[in-house]
Design a protein around this motif. Structure first.
Motif, short mmCIF file in Angstrom:
data_model
loop_
_atom_site.label_atom_id
_atom_site.label_comp_id
_atom_site.label_asym_id
_atom_site.label_seq_id
_atom_site.Cartn_x
_atom_site.Cartn_y
_atom_site.Cartn_z
N LEU A 1 0.58 -1.30 0.27
CA LEU A 1 -0.15 0.28 -0.01
C LEU A 1 0.85 1.19 -0.05
CD1 LEU A 1 -2.87 -1.64 3.19
CD2 LEU A 1 -2.81 -1.02 -0.08
N ALA B 1 3.45 -4.15 -5.25
CA ALA B 1 1.81 -3.45 -5.57
C ALA B 1 1.12 -4.26 -4.43
CB ALA B 1 1.03 -3.24 -6.84
N PRO B 2 -0.08 -3.45 -4.03
CA PRO B 2 -0.71 -4.01 -3.03
C PRO B 2 -1.35 -5.52 -4.22
CG PRO B 2 -2.13 -2.20 -3.45
CD PRO B 2 0.13 -2.14 -4.15
N GLY B 3 -1.78 -6.96 -3.38
CA GLY B 3 -2.79 -7.92 -4.11
C GLY B 3 -2.94 -8.31 -3.46
N PRO B 4 -4.11 -9.77 -3.05
CA PRO B 4 -4.73 -10.74 -1.93
C PRO B 4 -3.59 -11.50 -2.15
CG PRO B 4 -6.05 -11.39 -4.63
CD PRO B 4 -4.71 -9.90 -4.54
N ASP B 5 -2.94 -11.91 -2.09
CA ASP B 5 -1.99 -12.74 -1.64
C ASP B 5 -0.81 -12.24 -0.88
OD1 ASP B 5 -0.25 -10.88 -2.90
OD2 ASP B 5 1.40 -11.96 -3.87
N ARG B 6 -1.17 -11.01 -0.25
CA ARG B 6 -0.99 -9.97 0.74
C ARG B 6 -2.10 -9.79 1.76
NH1 ARG B 6 2.30 -6.68 -1.43
NH2 ARG B 6 1.68 -7.92 -3.33
N VAL C 1 -4.94 -8.22 4.13
CA VAL C 1 -4.61 -7.25 4.77
C VAL C 1 -6.33 -7.31 6.38
CG1 VAL C 1 -3.66 -5.43 6.40
CG2 VAL C 1 -3.17 -5.53 4.17
N PHE D 1 -7.70 -4.99 8.98
CA PHE D 1 -6.98 -3.34 9.54
C PHE D 1 -7.65 -3.56 10.64
CE2 PHE D 1 -7.40 -3.35 4.66
CZ PHE D 1 -6.19 -2.72 3.91
N ASN E 1 -9.45 -0.98 12.18
CA ASN E 1 -11.08 -0.37 12.30
C ASN E 1 -11.35 -1.36 11.34
OD1 ASN E 1 -9.29 0.46 10.05
ND2 ASN E 1 -10.75 3.19 10.50
N SER F 1 -12.45 -1.93 9.09
CA SER F 1 -12.47 -1.38 6.65
C SER F 1 -13.51 -2.64 6.55
CB SER F 1 -11.63 -1.53 6.53
OG SER F 1 -10.34 -0.54 6.85
N LEU F 2 -14.53 -2.89 6.78
CA LEU F 2 -16.06 -3.52 5.98
C LEU F 2 -16.92 -2.33 5.58
CD1 LEU F 2 -17.23 -6.13 8.73
CD2 LEU F 2 -15.59 -6.11 7.11
N ALA G 1 -14.75 -9.87 -2.09
CA ALA G 1 -13.32 -10.52 -2.48
C ALA G 1 -13.29 -11.44 -2.78
CB ALA G 1 -12.10 -10.48 -0.28
N MET H 1 -9.27 -15.15 0.63
CA MET H 1 -8.12 -14.81 -0.08
C MET H 1 -7.49 -15.38 -0.35
SD MET H 1 -8.23 -10.55 0.05
CE MET H 1 -8.82 -9.48 0.86
#
Lengths: 299, 263
Positions: free
Chosen positions: B57, B74-79, B81, B83, B85, B87-88, B101, B154
């Protein structure tokens, strides 16, 4: 016999789903269906309707007294009722192509508003989204929009008449150009205010631009967009009456102009009431749709 | 040597106008597959920045993040997160939040398969019963569980947890920590967790990475936690090894690298 029955009781009272023993989830008690209290509802209804009714009656009485003397410049309510009762009691009569009920005239005007406002809503949200997303677009376009949005609706009319060479699209254009600014600016603000968290989620999921627009941007900015739409619909209703006065046709705006030219003051007063009520309904309609669409977004 | 995740001489400097502030300097860390690593440090030491760098990120200023010997930037679903708070997305139901997802990551699976997968993950965090509720209608702990389910769904190579239990009350936190250990035992995910809770770090981790204070924070010490799994919090309360680990972290945080105001 009695012991197992007692043991079973709490389980049936808290309908927790079957779960592994290790992690107990304490499910909250279901909210009881609250009994409908008709008396309280009636009281609330009365409390909300009686005060405005009283005010209207008092104002009508004052108006009646003030303009009852012979030679007064405006007709009192009793005269409005006596002279224009055909307009009041039947909004949908058709006596000829130009002699139709006020309800039908309102519908003609509403059709124009629907076109102009619909276009403004679509363009406003799209352009607002672009400005909200891109700092450079905002820097380039924002000053221009801030100047253009202060131009009064009717000032656009001559130029649009010249451009379209027809009154119908000109009136729609005036509505469009009047209603688009609040939609556009509110959408841009709403999108700029999307929490970074939602953007992070989108990035981790690798949402593409289109998915991001529909799944994150629009729902997240919906409360802002709808307050823009609400202001926009009010402005377009203001603009249509003025535009129709000048472009003619069978809309409610032209009716007022026509009644003025033939000195039918009582008809004008009835038309004003119509316009006010329709504008009120439009406003409530948009805010109602907004309340449905944006439910949950402020959690 | 081929470690699963490798942080190779990572540095991060934020630039605002002419002002430069170096937040992280020369971070080196190798994490094995299936390992549970906690990162602990005083607030402002760049823990969250480090996690964001791993997630992609935030971009690294120097060095690189290698996942299975490939650099990720770059961000991706293999990592995935989790969060702090949760973050829904508040306009989606619990089910739809996970579905967003799953639909994105497993676009090639059939609708029924995806549905089963969503429900499986919700059941894993015991939230299947609330699948039609919106985030506004469930408690903070429940929201965080859904956030964990979304991340797990994910099938990430690495699960990144940014102070996942920080905003919760003590009882809920303990409960979720137990669930987290259970999930880790069952699925064997690689996890990196940011925390500022010493007990949480010792209880959950295989290794604890302790950060020095910023600016230009770096890894001060890495502590192995040789406690056997499954761990039980009640038994551990008087366990000698547990207390020793706890003491080591406390000493690091409060004697050698005490929090400096306005550092």
């Amino acid at each position: 016999m009695s012991l197992p029955a007692q043991k079973d009781e709490p389980v049936s009272r808290f309908p927790a789903p079957s779960q592994p023993e290790k992690a107990k989830v304490i499910s909250l008690k279901q909210a009881l269906p609250n009994n409908f209290d008709f008396k309280a509802l009636g009281m609330t209804l009365l409390a909300n309707t009686v005060p405005p009714l009283v005010v209207v009656l008092v104002l009508l009485a004052v108006w009646q007294v003030a303009f009852s003397h012979p030679g007064s410049s405006l007709p009192p309510p009793s005269e409005v009722w006596a002279q224009s009762w055909d307009l009041i009691i039947d909004p949908f009569f058709v006596y000829g192509t130009q002699d139709i009920g006020l309800g039908l005239r309102v519908l003609v005007s509403l059709e124009r508003v629907a076109y102009g406002f619909g276009l403004a809503a679509i363009c406003g949200v799209l352009v607002g989204a672009i400005i909200g997303q891109s700092v450079w677009m905002m820097r380039g376009l924002d000053p221009l929009f801030q100047v253009l949005r202060t131009v009064p609706p009717l000032a656009w009319l001559p130029i649009s008449l010249a451009a379209f060479m027809d009154s119908r699209p000109s009136a729609i254009f005036v509505i469009f150009i009047t209603a688009i600014w609040p939609v556009l600016i509110n959408t841009a603000v709403g999108i700029r205010n999307i929490p970074q968290d939602y953007r992070n989620v989108a990035q981790v999921l690798r949402l593409n631009q289109v998915e991001f627009f529909f799944k994150i941007m629009i729902p997240a900015a919906a409360p802002y967009i709808f307050s823009g739409l609400r202001i926009g619909v009010g402005l377009s209703w203001l603009a249509i009456v003025a535009a129709e006065m000048l472009t003619g046709g069978v809309g409610i705006g032209f009716f007022i102009w026509d009644a003025w030219n033939s000195s039918r003051l009582t008809d004008i007063i009835v038309a004003l009431v119509y316009i006010g009520l329709v504008g009120f309904v439009l406003d409530k309609l948009v805010s109602f749709i907004g309340a449905i669409v944006t439910r949950g977004t402020t959690a | 040597m081929a470690s699963y995740l490798k942080l190779d001489h990572i540095g991060k400097t934020f630039t605002r106008g002419a002002q430069k502030s170096e937040v992280l300097r020369d971070i080196n860390l190798s994490i094995d597959k299936g390992e549970y690593v906690s990162i602990i440090g005083h607030s402002g030491c760049g823990k969250s920045t480090l996690l964001n760098l791993i997630a992609g990120l935030t971009e690294v200023s120097s060095g690189g993040v290698l996942l299975e010997n490939k650099e990720v930037s770059a961000p991706g679903p293999d990592r995935a997160v989790v969060f702090q708070n949760h973050s829904l997305l508040p306009w989606l139901t619990v089910y739809d939040n996970v579905k967003l997802a799953v639909n994105k990551v497993f676009a090639n699976r059939s609708g029924a398969e995806r549905h089963d997968w969503i429900m499986e993950n919700l059941s894993l965090v015991q939230m299947a019963h609330a699948k039609d509720k919106r985030p506004g209608e469930i408690s903070g702990g429940m929201k965080q569980r859904v956030g964990i389910a979304r991340a797990l769904a994910m099938e990430p190579k690495i699960l990144l947890l940014d102070e996942p239990f920080g905003a919760l009350d003590a009882l809920t936190r303990a409960h979720l920590q137990d669930q987290m250990m259970e999930i880790h035992a069952r699925l064997g995910n690689t996890m990196i967790m940011i925390t500022h809770d010493v007990d949480e770090a010792v209880l959950l981790s295989d290794r604890i990475v302790m950060m020095t204070n910023g600016p230009a924070a770096t890894i001060g010490e890495v502590l192995e936690v040789p406690l056997e799994r499954p761990r039980k919090r009640v038994d551990l309360a008087s366990d000698r090894m547990y207390l020793k680990c706890r003491e080591a972290v406390l000493k690091f945080l409060y004697e050698r690298h005490r929090f400096v105001e306005a550092a």
